[in-house]
Each structure stands twice: as C-alpha cells, then as structure tokens.
Design an enzyme around this catalytic site. Sequence first.
Site, PDB file in Angstrom:
ATOM      1  N   GLU A 127      -4.525   3.846  -6.794  1.00 46.02           N
ATOM      2  CA  GLU A 127      -3.870   5.072  -7.282  1.00 46.02           C
ATOM      3  C   GLU A 127      -4.583   6.371  -6.900  1.00 46.02           C
ATOM      4  O   GLU A 127      -4.760   7.265  -7.725  1.00 46.02           O
ATOM      5  CB  GLU A 127      -3.699   4.991  -8.809  1.00 46.02           C
ATOM      6  CG  GLU A 127      -2.869   3.793  -9.232  1.00 46.02           C
ATOM      7  CD  GLU A 127      -2.731   3.629 -10.739  1.00 46.02           C
ATOM      8  OE1 GLU A 127      -3.253   4.439 -11.505  1.00 46.02           O
ATOM      9  OE2 GLU A 127      -2.083   2.650 -11.148  1.00 46.02           O
ATOM     10  N   ASN A 169      -3.796   0.074  -3.265  1.00 48.77           N
ATOM     11  CA  ASN A 169      -2.745  -0.236  -4.243  1.00 48.77           C
ATOM     12  C   ASN A 169      -2.287   1.040  -4.943  1.00 48.77           C
ATOM     13  O   ASN A 169      -3.113   1.852  -5.369  1.00 48.77           O
ATOM     14  CB  ASN A 169      -3.330  -1.216  -5.275  1.00 48.77           C
ATOM     15  CG  ASN A 169      -2.312  -1.844  -6.192  1.00 48.77           C
ATOM     16  OD1 ASN A 169      -1.335  -2.429  -5.732  1.00 48.77           O
ATOM     17  ND2 ASN A 169      -2.528  -1.722  -7.497  1.00 48.77           N
ATOM     18  N   HIS A 206       6.507  -0.671 -10.577  1.00 49.54           N
ATOM     19  CA  HIS A 206       6.905  -0.550 -11.983  1.00 49.54           C
ATOM     20  C   HIS A 206       8.211   0.244 -12.009  1.00 49.54           C
ATOM     21  O   HIS A 206       8.208   1.460 -11.834  1.00 49.54           O
ATOM     22  CB  HIS A 206       5.836   0.198 -12.784  1.00 49.54           C
ATOM     23  CG  HIS A 206       4.526  -0.529 -12.864  1.00 49.54           C
ATOM     24  ND1 HIS A 206       4.364  -1.686 -13.594  1.00 49.54           N
ATOM     25  CD2 HIS A 206       3.317  -0.278 -12.311  1.00 49.54           C
ATOM     26  CE1 HIS A 206       3.118  -2.105 -13.489  1.00 49.54           C
ATOM     27  NE2 HIS A 206       2.452  -1.268 -12.708  1.00 49.54           N
ATOM     28  N   GLU A 235       2.473  -5.426  -9.041  1.00 50.99           N
ATOM     29  CA  GLU A 235       2.523  -5.260 -10.509  1.00 50.99           C
ATOM     30  C   GLU A 235       3.967  -5.156 -10.976  1.00 50.99           C
ATOM     31  O   GLU A 235       4.307  -4.332 -11.830  1.00 50.99           O
ATOM     32  CB  GLU A 235       1.743  -4.001 -10.928  1.00 50.99           C
ATOM     33  CG  GLU A 235       0.310  -3.983 -10.445  1.00 50.99           C
ATOM     34  CD  GLU A 235      -0.476  -2.757 -10.906  1.00 50.99           C
ATOM     35  OE1 GLU A 235      -0.001  -2.015 -11.795  1.00 50.99           O
ATOM     36  OE2 GLU A 235      -1.570  -2.537 -10.354  1.00 50.99           O
ATOM     37  N   ASP A 237       7.384  -4.974 -12.600  1.00 52.77           N
ATOM     38  CA  ASP A 237       8.176  -5.116 -13.831  1.00 52.77           C
ATOM     39  C   ASP A 237       9.361  -4.166 -13.716  1.00 52.77           C
ATOM     40  O   ASP A 237       9.287  -3.145 -13.036  1.00 52.77           O
ATOM     41  CB  ASP A 237       7.365  -4.901 -15.122  1.00 52.77           C
ATOM     42  CG  ASP A 237       6.496  -3.664 -15.142  1.00 52.77           C
ATOM     43  OD1 ASP A 237       6.791  -2.682 -14.439  1.00 52.77           O
ATOM     44  OD2 ASP A 237       5.502  -3.673 -15.900  1.00 52.77           O
TER      45      ASP A 237
END
Length: 305
Positions: A127, A169, A206, A235, A237
């Site tokens: 990030e 990432n 996400h 990650e 979702d």
Amino acid sequence: ATTLGAAAQQSGRYFGTAVAAGRLGDSTYTGILNREFDMVTAENEMKMDATEPNQNQFSYGNGDRILNQARNQGKRVRGHALAWHSQQPGWMQNMSGTALRNAMLNHVTQVATYYRGKIYAWDVVNEAFADGSSGGRRDSNLQRTGNDWIEAAFRAARAADPGAKLCYNDYNTDDWSHAKTQGVYRMVQDFKSRGVPIDCVGFQSHFNSQSPVPSNYQTTLQNFANLGVDVQITELDIEGSGSSQASNYDRVTRACLAVTRCTGITVWGIRDTDSWRASGTPLLFDGNGNKKAAYTSVLNALNAG
Ligand code: G3I
C-alpha cells in the site's frame, strides 16, 4: 474437484485464505480451512507490529502457529507484509531518516531470513501508493526516507530469501483507468527495466458498492502480467449477498483464470463472521460455516477453467 484448492490446482493455481491465529482453536473454522484451501496468509501475525514489537526483539509465536498449521496440512504460505506505513510498532512510528531506513531494512532482512525457504511469496511492500488522482506515492514516514525505499526493501528481501517470490501489494489498483493503477504499473515497469528484483503484483480486491469489480479487471491483470511478473488476487472479499454477490465472485475468478500468469486467488477470511468488515457478508461461507452461493460460483468457475 469438490474443494476450492483442488479445483484451482487443476489449472496449476492455488486458492487461499487469510487466517487469524486466534481462531485456530475453532474447529468449524479449522475444518473448513483444512478442507478447502491450499494457500494461507496470516491476517495480522506477520506484520511489522506483530513480528518486531520492540526494536531488534522479534516475536514469531503467532506467525509460526499459522505457518506450522498450514505446512502440516500441506499448504503453502504467502507472507504479509514486510514493510508498510500502517501497523508499524510504536517504536517505529515516529522514526525518520537514516535511522528509520535502517530499521526498516533490518526488519525486512530479519523476518525474511527467519522464514527463509518456507514462504511462497512475500508482500514485500504494502500500500505505498496514494489514493486519488495523483498516481504518486503515499506520504508516509517510509516514503520520506527517499523514493528508493521500495526498491531497497525488495533488494533486502531477495538477499534474505532468494527462493521467495517478491510481490508489491495494494488496493484500488484493479481498475486500469485509475491513476493509482497507472502509478504502480509505472513502478513495476521501471523495476523490471532496471533489474530491481520483483516477481509479482498483488491485487487486494476488496470490492463493495463504492468500489465494484471493474469491467476492465482482467485487462488490468493481463497488462501487469505482460510486464513479466506474476499477478495474484491477494485479499478478495466482495460485499453483497445471493446471486449478485455470486456473479461478482464468478467474474473475479474467471478474470484470473483467463490470465496465464494469474497464479492464484486468496479470500480475506473464511466465514462472514471472520471478516474485517464487521457488519458485512463479503466471504464464501456464512457465520455457521455453510457454503454460500458465492462459494458455488467460485467452485464452478474453477472447475470450468
Ligand atoms: O488483537 C487486538 C486485541 O487484543 C485488541 O483488544 C483489539 C482492540 O482494538 O484489537 C485487536 O487487534 C486488531 C486486529 O485487527 C486483530 O483483530 C486491531 O485493532 C485491528 O486494527 C486489526 O485490523 C486488521 C487490519 O488489517 C489492520 O490494518 C484486520 O484484522 C485485517 O484484516 C486488516 O487487513 C488488511 C491487510 O493487512 C492489508 N489490506 C487491507 C486489509 C483490510 O483492512
């Protein structure tokens, strides 16, 4: 195949989940983990605050618990994350300059050395790009040590664990038209052209109504892969429920399967009740551990691919 991991393996990919050490005593949780997934990411336990709570005193208990549980079950492990502006230990948060640069590099070296040979891929830097329209770096104490902090971290990680794939990432890098996506792309392109060791790019993915699965998601994955790196969905979702959630999961799964260098997908938790999104239902299993429609659509997509 009848499980996510076995279905992904049919095309040489993996299907993983984030795991929290505190939930390993929950037999429903561990039962699903052992049955369905063939890759594991520690949700918090390998982060900087967890692994170096005091400077030069390293703490691997919970990270080891997750790593050993996974390896005993024949699963591989993604390491998350060696350097990040967030979840820094208190002693690091107000550091700056050369002292911080050296502390960060020492952290990368120590943790990657401790886990040498046991990690499939490390999120070396997490990030580091800004949200919004700049396409530039996020301001942080690490960024203020100099723009080359990211490549320095990657070089230290490579020296410490030459066998691990080294990933950058980030989130909100899924839409090809976003400035942030373009900024990360240019960095990876630059690293590849100068021989900075980078092997993969992780797309956190996400998704919710503010940040839906972009129509050009597969294009983004393919364009990064074309730079000569693996891409991974790290990650995943997706907020929602029922058939609309299921169709979004289907699209994401198919996008990865359509990109040769998309090597695997990780969901960010097992049951909805395990999610960091406290009030949501973004995962593949409900709070009782039952398979949701989203689960079935992912399994079917993997089996069709
Ligand atoms: O374990 C402590 C507990 O002892 C304490 O009582 C409690 C009180 O706040 O906090 C607990 O720690 C929390 C930890 O999760 C474990 O539940 C932290 O406060 C909380 O900040 C932490 O949140 C994690 C978050 O990263 C922190 O940035 C989430 O679990 C984790 O899912 C989330 O994961 C991130 C990825 O690393 C990077 N990408 C985004 C993703 C979602 O935010």
